[in-house]
Design a protein around this motif. Structure first.
Motif, PDB file in Angstrom:
ATOM      1  N   LEU A  61       0.802  -1.218   0.000  1.00 19.22           N
ATOM      2  CA  LEU A  61       0.000   0.000   0.000  1.00 19.22           C
ATOM      3  C   LEU A  61       0.839   1.275   0.000  1.00 19.22           C
ATOM      4  N   ASP A  62       1.808   1.365   0.897  1.00 20.37           N
ATOM      5  CA  ASP A  62       2.556   2.619   1.028  1.00 20.37           C
ATOM      6  C   ASP A  62       3.344   2.938  -0.238  1.00 20.37           C
TER       7      ASP A  62
ATOM      8  N   LEU B  79       1.007   4.061  -3.067  1.00 15.16           N
ATOM      9  CA  LEU B  79       0.553   5.439  -2.906  1.00 15.16           C
ATOM     10  C   LEU B  79       1.608   6.440  -3.368  1.00 15.16           C
TER      11      LEU B  79
ATOM     12  N   ALA C  11      -4.848   9.351   2.915  1.00 14.48           N
ATOM     13  CA  ALA C  11      -4.733   7.924   2.614  1.00 14.48           C
ATOM     14  C   ALA C  11      -3.480   7.307   3.221  1.00 14.48           C
TER      15      ALA C  11
ATOM     16  N   ALA D 111      -3.870   4.090   5.537  1.00 13.48           N
ATOM     17  CA  ALA D 111      -3.249   2.841   5.097  1.00 13.48           C
ATOM     18  C   ALA D 111      -2.496   2.115   6.210  1.00 13.48           C
TER      19      ALA D 111
ATOM     20  N   PRO E   8      -6.123   0.381   7.958  1.00 18.26           N
ATOM     21  CA  PRO E   8      -7.373   0.542   7.197  1.00 18.26           C
ATOM     22  C   PRO E   8      -8.519  -0.293   7.736  1.00 18.26           C
TER      23      PRO E   8
ATOM     24  N   PHE F  30     -10.675   2.484   1.191  1.00 17.17           N
ATOM     25  CA  PHE F  30      -9.683   1.863   2.064  1.00 17.17           C
ATOM     26  C   PHE F  30     -10.324   1.149   3.255  1.00 17.17           C
TER      27      PHE F  30
ATOM     28  N   GLY G 230      -5.487   8.543  -3.437  1.00 13.39           N
ATOM     29  CA  GLY G 230      -5.300   7.147  -3.064  1.00 13.39           C
ATOM     30  C   GLY G 230      -6.169   6.183  -3.834  1.00 13.39           C
TER      31      GLY G 230
ATOM     32  N   SER H 114      -6.685   2.181  -3.618  1.00 14.24           N
ATOM     33  CA  SER H 114      -7.773   1.646  -2.792  1.00 14.24           C
ATOM     34  C   SER H 114      -8.897   1.029  -3.608  1.00 14.24           C
TER      35      SER H 114
END
Length: 360
Positions: A138-139, A142, A259, A263, A266, A287, A313, A317
């Protein structure tokens, strides 16, 4: 394929069973493509490049359609070309996961084509980002989305949208009400006269609230709600273009994007949506561990019409909730989907008509 659908997509329909057709699209030699006329070789004879906008000057169509009913696995060998590839036919076809999307109701083919023709560069960036981001944590995904968003902030398509819109003074009003009750953090968007559009003030307050929730293990739930008829109209359009340097805008997003805080945890986010849920409203809510919506709610990702991609995001998401192909359909078409479709696709978890939230 119905005759009406075939007529709508004929301009960009290719037959992948034709020898060399797919390879010609996937491995086009840009050095030999000074203009559209240079692409008149037999494999691309069925793709009409006239009127394709900026991508025609590069020798590329803005998108192509393929009929899955006449397509086998060998026809799609190799990587996808750098623009949208849309399938028509059974969404459960073995090759559907390879493509950027498979056309399905309620997305209209003509609306999708019109939108992509208007912003072909943004459409190309969209599908390339979605293909890459789905395999990333996720990170990191993004960060990649923010970089792609910044790229498009410097594009001609975005500049044209900015110049065509009526200038307005940004409205700094807005607030997010945050209240903790035991292990639950209640976060309420309270900007109803602006349909809860997310401006800098609201963005920063959301980031702070979600950061607190992510850092405090005693907070077991974050309930995100909004006051008024609309859940959120998305990013405040009055602030678009106020930060003109894309690199600076990217650095700001990396410090303030809600976001990024969501994250971290979530699964504790619980969202209820009423009325319009547009742009950043969709992106943030997607999310959440649980999303409910009123039966009259509707959802839209309109950014491509601005020459942009979802930048709050949503390119991360939304695909992780409904799959890359359906996310691409929402982004490329810009069309609304209703609560029933959102439930069927998995964008929300249940339809519930809850009492309205009043100003606190």
């Amino acid at each position: 394929m119905t005759p009406a659908l075939r007529a709508a997509v004929e301009k960009y329909l290719i037959d992948p069973s034709q020898e060399g057709a797919w390879q010609a699209l996937a491995f086009v030699d840009l050095d030999a493509c000074d203009n559209a006329a240079g692409m008149g070789s037999p494999p691309l004879a069925s793709v009409d490049l006239d009127g394709c906008g900026s991508t025609a000057r590069m020798g590329l169509p803005p998108l192509v359609f393929i009929d899955l009913d006449v397509c086998d696995r060998s026809a799609l060998a190799g990587s996808l070309p750098p623009f949208p590839v849309i399938g028509i036919g059974d969404p459960d076809h073995p090759l559907s996961v390879t493509l950027d999307a498979v056309l399905e109701s309620p997305v209209d083919a003509e609306a999708l084509i019109k939108q992509v023709e208007r912003a072909p560069r943004a459409a190309a960036v969209t599908v390339q980002l979605l293909r890459t981001a789905e395999a990333l944590p996720l990170d990191r995904a993004l960060v990649l989305e923010s970089l792609a968003y910044g790229l498009l902030q410097g594009s001609e398509e975005y500049a044209a949208w900015l110049s065509a819109r009526r200038p307005a003074e940004p409205n700094p009003d807005g607030r997010v009400v945050v209240e903790r009750r035991d292990a639950v953090l209640h976060v309420t968007l309270d900007r109803p006269r602006a349909r809860n559009a997310i401006n800098r003030v609201v963005r920063d307050q959301l980031y702070e609230a979600f950061t607190v929730a992510a850092a405090d293990p005693e907070i077991r739930s974050v309930k995100l709600r909004s006051v008024g008829e609309a859940f959120s109209a998305g990013g405040d359009l009055e602030e678009f273009g106020t930060t003109r340097d894309p690199a600076t805008a990217h650095l700001i997003r990396m410090h303030t994007l809600p976001a990024l805080a969501v994250a971290r945890r979530p699964e504790i986010l619980d969202v209820h949506i009423q009325g319009a849920c547009i742009g950043a409203g969709v992106e943030i809510s997607a999310f959440a561990g649980r999303v409910t919506a009123a039966s009259t709610a509707w959802f839209q990702l309109p950014e491509l019409a601005m020459g942009l991609i979802p930048g709050a995001g949503g390119c991360v998401s939304v695909p992780r909730r409904i799959g890359r192909q359906r996310a691409a359909l929402m982004i490329l078409s810009g069309q609304r989907i209703d609560a029933q479709t959102a439930l069927r696709w998995g964008l929300i978890d249940a339809i519930e008509d809850q009492p309205p939230v009043t100003t606190i």
